[in-house]
Write a protein that holds these residues in place. Structure first.
Motif, PDB file in Angstrom:
ATOM      1  N   PRO A  21      25.085   4.302  18.124  1.00 45.86           N
ATOM      2  CA  PRO A  21      25.134   5.965  18.262  1.00 45.86           C
ATOM      3  C   PRO A  21      24.707   6.003  19.774  1.00 45.86           C
ATOM      4  N   TRP A  22      23.716   5.626  20.421  1.00 43.47           N
ATOM      5  CA  TRP A  22      23.307   5.897  21.915  1.00 43.47           C
ATOM      6  C   TRP A  22      24.161   5.592  22.873  1.00 43.47           C
ATOM      7  N   GLY A  23      25.355   4.774  22.576  1.00 39.88           N
ATOM      8  CA  GLY A  23      25.963   3.808  23.456  1.00 39.88           C
ATOM      9  C   GLY A  23      26.942   4.411  24.274  1.00 39.88           C
ATOM     10  N   LYS A  24      27.306   5.780  23.841  1.00 40.33           N
ATOM     11  CA  LYS A  24      28.403   6.439  24.551  1.00 40.33           C
ATOM     12  C   LYS A  24      28.505   6.600  26.140  1.00 40.33           C
ATOM     13  N   MET A  25      27.296   6.843  26.601  1.00 35.83           N
ATOM     14  CA  MET A  25      26.911   7.067  28.047  1.00 35.83           C
ATOM     15  C   MET A  25      26.760   5.775  28.783  1.00 35.83           C
ATOM     16  N   CYS A  26      26.401   4.590  27.987  1.00 36.41           N
ATOM     17  CA  CYS A  26      25.900   3.421  28.591  1.00 36.41           C
ATOM     18  C   CYS A  26      27.054   2.676  29.389  1.00 36.41           C
ATOM     19  N   PRO A  27      28.396   2.884  28.731  1.00 33.66           N
ATOM     20  CA  PRO A  27      29.396   1.863  29.712  1.00 33.66           C
ATOM     21  C   PRO A  27      29.394   2.318  31.075  1.00 33.66           C
ATOM     22  N   GLY A  28      29.461   3.804  31.352  1.00 31.04           N
ATOM     23  CA  GLY A  28      29.591   4.022  32.645  1.00 31.04           C
ATOM     24  C   GLY A  28      28.419   3.699  33.489  1.00 31.04           C
ATOM     25  N   ALA A  29      27.265   4.093  32.906  1.00 30.33           N
ATOM     26  CA  ALA A  29      25.794   3.633  33.594  1.00 30.33           C
ATOM     27  C   ALA A  29      25.856   2.350  33.816  1.00 30.33           C
ATOM     28  N   ALA A  30      26.272   1.253  33.021  1.00 31.01           N
ATOM     29  CA  ALA A  30      26.287  -0.138  33.228  1.00 31.01           C
ATOM     30  C   ALA A  30      26.975  -0.674  34.388  1.00 31.01           C
ATOM     31  N   ALA A  31      28.223   0.154  34.216  1.00 35.19           N
ATOM     32  CA  ALA A  31      29.238  -0.284  35.439  1.00 35.19           C
ATOM     33  C   ALA A  31      28.679   0.144  36.729  1.00 35.19           C
ATOM     34  N   LEU A  32      28.160   1.502  36.913  1.00 36.05           N
ATOM     35  CA  LEU A  32      27.835   1.732  38.294  1.00 36.05           C
ATOM     36  C   LEU A  32      26.655   0.841  38.473  1.00 36.05           C
ATOM     37  N   VAL A  33      25.761   0.638  38.052  1.00 34.98           N
ATOM     38  CA  VAL A  33      24.801  -0.596  38.102  1.00 34.98           C
ATOM     39  C   VAL A  33      25.185  -1.584  38.646  1.00 34.98           C
ATOM     40  N   LEU A  34      26.270  -2.325  37.991  1.00 32.49           N
ATOM     41  CA  LEU A  34      26.754  -3.487  38.414  1.00 32.49           C
ATOM     42  C   LEU A  34      27.650  -3.322  39.891  1.00 32.49           C
ATOM     43  N   ILE A  35      28.169  -2.275  40.029  1.00 35.44           N
ATOM     44  CA  ILE A  35      28.741  -1.937  41.323  1.00 35.44           C
ATOM     45  C   ILE A  35      27.942  -1.836  42.242  1.00 35.44           C
ATOM     46  N   VAL A  36      26.780  -0.974  41.987  1.00 32.30           N
ATOM     47  CA  VAL A  36      25.738  -0.925  43.083  1.00 32.30           C
ATOM     48  C   VAL A  36      25.349  -2.190  43.414  1.00 32.30           C
ATOM     49  N   PHE A  37      24.764  -2.989  42.438  1.00 34.71           N
ATOM     50  CA  PHE A  37      24.309  -4.418  42.580  1.00 34.71           C
ATOM     51  C   PHE A  37      25.255  -5.185  43.686  1.00 34.71           C
ATOM     52  N   PHE A  38      26.484  -5.266  43.237  1.00 33.93           N
ATOM     53  CA  PHE A  38      27.535  -5.985  44.076  1.00 33.93           C
ATOM     54  C   PHE A  38      27.678  -5.402  45.350  1.00 33.93           C
ATOM     55  N   ALA A  39      27.618  -4.079  45.590  1.00 38.54           N
ATOM     56  CA  ALA A  39      27.655  -3.548  46.727  1.00 38.54           C
ATOM     57  C   ALA A  39      26.578  -4.126  47.870  1.00 38.54           C
ATOM     58  N   LEU A  40      25.222  -3.852  47.314  1.00 37.85           N
ATOM     59  CA  LEU A  40      24.108  -4.295  48.081  1.00 37.85           C
ATOM     60  C   LEU A  40      24.385  -5.961  48.382  1.00 37.85           C
ATOM     61  N   CYS A  41      24.631  -6.700  47.394  1.00 32.73           N
ATOM     62  CA  CYS A  41      24.968  -8.134  47.833  1.00 32.73           C
ATOM     63  C   CYS A  41      26.120  -8.297  48.876  1.00 32.73           C
ATOM     64  N   THR A  42      26.990  -7.510  48.694  1.00 36.67           N
ATOM     65  CA  THR A  42      27.976  -7.588  49.776  1.00 36.67           C
ATOM     66  C   THR A  42      27.755  -7.171  51.292  1.00 36.67           C
ATOM     67  N   ARG A  43      26.869  -6.347  51.151  1.00 36.49           N
ATOM     68  CA  ARG A  43      26.310  -5.752  52.393  1.00 36.49           C
ATOM     69  C   ARG A  43      25.376  -6.694  53.052  1.00 36.49           C
TER      70      ARG A  43
END
Length: 657
Positions: free
Chosen positions: A382-404
């Motif tokens: 029930p609480w998971g509707k907004m989670c996919p976007g937030a999880a994807a954003l966290v993962l992308i930011v993590f990848f971006a920092l590692c790439t830098r």
């Protein structure tokens, strides 16, 4: 309206992806070429450095000396050199722009196929910013990777248009773009297989896929004859794949040689391939200890191969179990397994165990699994509707920092190969290339230590023997150096650099006739070799055969117009043959290219003094002393720059490579 809102969202996603990539990769423009493959592809390649010449374009369609037939890649490097010359930033920008284009097209094609803009954006974002992709973007020699991926993406785009409005013209466009990808890098041979996966999901041209509510939703096969028709539709593309695959195997075996089963057994290859599939997944999720070269272990424990096989088998079965309800899982998984297969090591070319660049296209399959599978998992709460976007954003930011972070290691060869040594073991390629970079900076003893380390790990590595010879030559030990050059030739009889270096060693010992033999052998294997031509000219000048020497110097300069040593040598030969004014013009050209070149300044001063232009000569001698206060000859020449002492001046000097 809803369509206008969707259009604005699409534009926003594309802008955000572009801005993110520019922010993360902005420092790329300041990074140098590296001494691993960049010389072969750009900085020391005669045809590339000539720009888009008729001779170069013809050569691009014939050449296979790198083990690949990739004429479009060569043409892209030639175009870059036409625009940017030796300015590395321009070459890096071209690769980055291709990576940006690949990211945006990837977003667009998945949005078109699935109607899911945000999930498509998440896949594109992970693709754009994953740190394993730094190698493909930051390494100029890997232009073939981002260029072939561009044609991979545009082929998928054309295929979607063909799916929606089938026609011979649209199918021909698919074939042409696929062929362009093959002409950029053969790794795209698996694209027909991926098109079949796309037919299943998300295009749904075949089979039955469960709908959102669990109800079957069949899409009619409007322009094929069932499943067989879908396969037959790919036959022309598969024929192209088979032809290029066969040609690549021939070229690799001709230039580098595929490792035989005596060197790496079939069992070891299979076990290593299974383990590598798992290791790549580990690096996708936790991208640490990345290196430009991973040495092949040559042996793989049986338990590791079996454990990897079990893991991959279980994951495959799990995806197959969800075939109807979650088809994206099996599609993404087979995309990963299939696209990576040509470089997984069954056919072992080169000494690497794996390579970050090989994951550039295969990882898209895993990103599909993560995004669509993760969203399906979270949405059941029930609480998971907004989670996919937030999880994807966290993962992308993590990848971006590692790439830098990873990008910072690509500043230059010393940082890159020092990092490789820090995160791998027994890495002879990293030792060799780090030693070569240190040698170029004059750190001879440090370089020798690395070359010695290479020869302990891999005694038959020809480049290390050659580099050790160069290091010893710089210390004046030419006889000892020659033994290393000969050892390099024992392992690789067509090693032109070793022939040239033996010639230099013999020249230093005034064994001119033997030296000429070795320089000519180098030119036999590489006719467009400016260093060997310059050295032939140097030998002839030392023998007083100035007219022949000048011809060789001029031939070297036609191949390498920025060759300071050849300009200086041509000037010296002209001055010593009585053509002093012409010699002065050559010294001037050398100084335009390298204003701080001590030998050119000193030679210019001598030539001017011999013409009675003592004041101008004195300025050049003073410049030498300013650059090198310990330059004894320039100090002496300053004292002799008058008419009564002109005879005391040395003749202008030549130098060998």
């Amino acid at each position: 309206s809803k369509s206008e809102k969707m259009h604005r969202q699409i534009i926003l996603v594309m802008i955000c992806l572009t801005v993110l990539l520019l922010m993360v990769y902005w420092d790329l423009q300041e990074q140098d070429f590296i001494n691993y493959d960049d010389p072969t592809y750009v900085t020391e390649n005669y045809y590339v450095k000539a720009g888009l010449s008729r001779e170069g374009i013809s050569w691009a369609w014939r050449d296979t000396h790198t083990g690949y037939w990739h004429p479009l890649t060569w043409l892209s490097h030639m175009a870059d050199f036409q625009l940017f010359g030796m300015r590395s930033g321009g070459h890096h920008w071209s690769s980055l722009l291709l990576h940006i284009a690949n990211t945006l097209i990837l977003f667009h094609i998945f949005r078109l196929m699935t109607g899911e803009p945000w999930k498509s954006a998440a896949v594109a974002g992970m693709f754009a910013l994953h740190p394993l992709h730094v190698e493909s973007v930051a390494w100029v020699a890997e232009r073939k990777n981002v260029l072939s991926a561009f044609f991979w993406m545009t082929t998928l785009w054309a295929y979607i248009r063909y799916d929606r409005h089938p026609s011979l013209f649209r199918y021909s466009l698919v074939a042409v773009l696929f062929a362009a990808g093959l002409l950029s890098k053969p790794m795209v041979v698996t694209l027909p297989f991926v098109l079949l996966l796309m037919d299943f999901w998300p295009l749904q041209r075949i089979g039955v896929v469960a709908g959102e509510a669990g109800q079957p939703s069949r899409r009619p096969l409007r322009f094929t004859m069932g499943r067989r028709g879908l396969v037959m539709e790919k036959v022309p593309l598969l024929l192209l794949s088979f032809a290029v695959s066969g040609g690549t195997i021939w070229a690799v075996n001709r230039e580098e040689g595929l490792a035989s089963l005596d060197v790496i057994s079939l069992g070891t290859r299979l076990a290593h391939a299974l383990v590598s599939y798992v290791v790549y997944l580990g690096k996708l999720l936790w991208p640490v200890k990345l290196a430009v070269f991973y040495p092949h272990p040559m042996q793989v424990p049986l338990w590791q191969g079996l454990a990897a096989a079990v893991f991959l088998g279980v994951l495959t079965c799990a995806c197959l179990a969800q075939l109807r309800r979650k088809p994206y899982l099996i599609v993404g998984w087979l995309w990963y397994l299939g696209v990576l297969f040509p470089v997984i090591g069954i056919l072992q070319a080169g000494h690497q165990a794996m390579a970050d660049r090989y994951a550039y296209l295969p990882f898209i399959g895993v990103f599909i699994m993560i995004v669509w599978g993760g969203a399906a998992f979270l949405n059941q709460f029930p609480w998971g509707k907004m989670c996919p976007g937030a999880a994807a954003l966290v993962l992308i930011v993590f990848f971006a920092l590692c790439t830098r972070y990873q990008l910072s290691y690509w500043d230059n060869s010393i940082r890159l190969f020092s990092r490789a040594l820090a995160v791998t073991e027994r890495n002879w390629v990293a030792h060799n290339n780090l030693g070569a970079a240190l040698l170029k900076e004059g750190k001879i003893q440090a370089a020798i230590q690395h070359f010695e380390a290479v020869l302990r790990i891999k005694p038959d590595y020809t480049y290390a023997h050659n580099n050790m010879g160069l290091a010893l030559t710089s210390q004046g030990s030419t006889a000892e150096a020659q033994s290393f050059y000969l050892e390099a030739l024992r392992y690789r009889p067509n090693f032109v650099e070793a022939y040239n270096n033996i010639g230099v060693a013999l020249t230093d010992r005034e064994q001119y006739e033997e030296a000429v033999t070795y320089f000519r052998k180098a030119l036999h294997y590489r006719p467009h070799y400016p260093e060997a031509l310059n050295n032939l000219g140097y030998v002839h000048a030392r023998q007083g055969r100035y007219s022949e020497a000048i011809r060789f110097f001029d031939d070297a300069l036609r191949l390498k117009p920025d060759y300071v040593a050849a300009w200086n040598n041509a000037g010296s030969a002209l001055a010593q043959s009585g053509r002093t004014e012409e010699g002065i013009e050559r010294f001037r050209r050398a100084l335009l290219i390298a204003p701080d070149d001590v030998m050119a300044h000193n030679n210019m001063g001598i030539a001017l003094a011999n013409l009675g232009r003592y004041e101008a000569a004195g300025r050049h001698f003073q410049e030498v002393v300013k650059i090198d206060p310990h330059h004894a000859e320039a100090r002496k020449n300053l004292a002799y720059r008058s008419e009564e002492h002109t005879s005391e001046l040395q003749s202008p000097e030549c130098s060998s490579y």
